[in-house]
Design an enzyme around this catalytic site. Sequence first.
Site, short mmCIF file in Angstrom:
data_model
loop_
_atom_site.label_atom_id
_atom_site.label_comp_id
_atom_site.label_asym_id
_atom_site.label_seq_id
_atom_site.Cartn_x
_atom_site.Cartn_y
_atom_site.Cartn_z
N HIS A 17 0.85 -1.22 0.03
CA HIS A 17 0.01 -0.10 -0.03
C HIS A 17 0.85 1.40 -0.16
CE1 HIS A 17 -3.20 -2.53 2.44
NE2 HIS A 17 -3.68 -2.34 1.12
N LYS A 41 -18.18 -5.81 8.34
CA LYS A 41 -17.16 -6.66 8.58
C LYS A 41 -16.14 -6.04 9.62
CE LYS A 41 -13.18 -8.07 5.91
NZ LYS A 41 -12.51 -7.74 4.46
N ARG A 90 -1.81 -6.14 -8.05
CA ARG A 90 -0.59 -6.90 -8.03
C ARG A 90 -0.29 -7.99 -8.84
NH1 ARG A 90 -2.96 -8.20 -1.95
NH2 ARG A 90 -4.91 -8.14 -3.39
#
Length: 162
Positions: A17, A41, A90
Amino acid sequence: MRRAVCPGSFDPVTRGHLDIIDRSSRLFDEVIIAVLVNQTKQGLFSIAERIEILREVTKNLPNVRVESFQGLLVDYCRDNDAQVVVKGIRAVSDFDYELQMAQMNIGLSGVETLFMPTNPLYSFVASSLVKEIAKWGGEVSSFVPELVERRLLEKFRDVGTD
Ligand code: PNS
């Protein structure tokens, strides 16, 4: 003023990040790190903890600020006059979902998404894996900043591995 938003959960922030944030800060006048408040969450770190950690590890970047957001990312971008969302990619596996969200977001509001290839050093790093490794006492120092490593140790000392 060219303003970009780097959105995410950042539970916790990783070196991957930080690489994206650092590179974004060179491309835009201002970068907002927008931490998603996800009602459904429960994370390991609270939103306040994530923000505090992010502020500390980005304090060397004067044009970066850290905030939380709820609701649609496109609404947050409009309210903060940000024209661009930056997302790290990624691997090809990230691309499918990110492309779908980017197309949805441009359709909803015209906000552009910039895909930035992750530094290959961090292409396999994910917050979820880092938490799993730290939980069982594994070494995470090459994946997260020192502060996060410390906080993970404290967290798992306090809450255990249940
Ligand atoms: O770090 P994450 O959890 O992969 O980040 C996902 C995030 C926050 C970028 C994404 O869930 C998001 O943009 N959420 C806000 C709600 C929203 O706008 N949803 C519609 C997307 S098309």
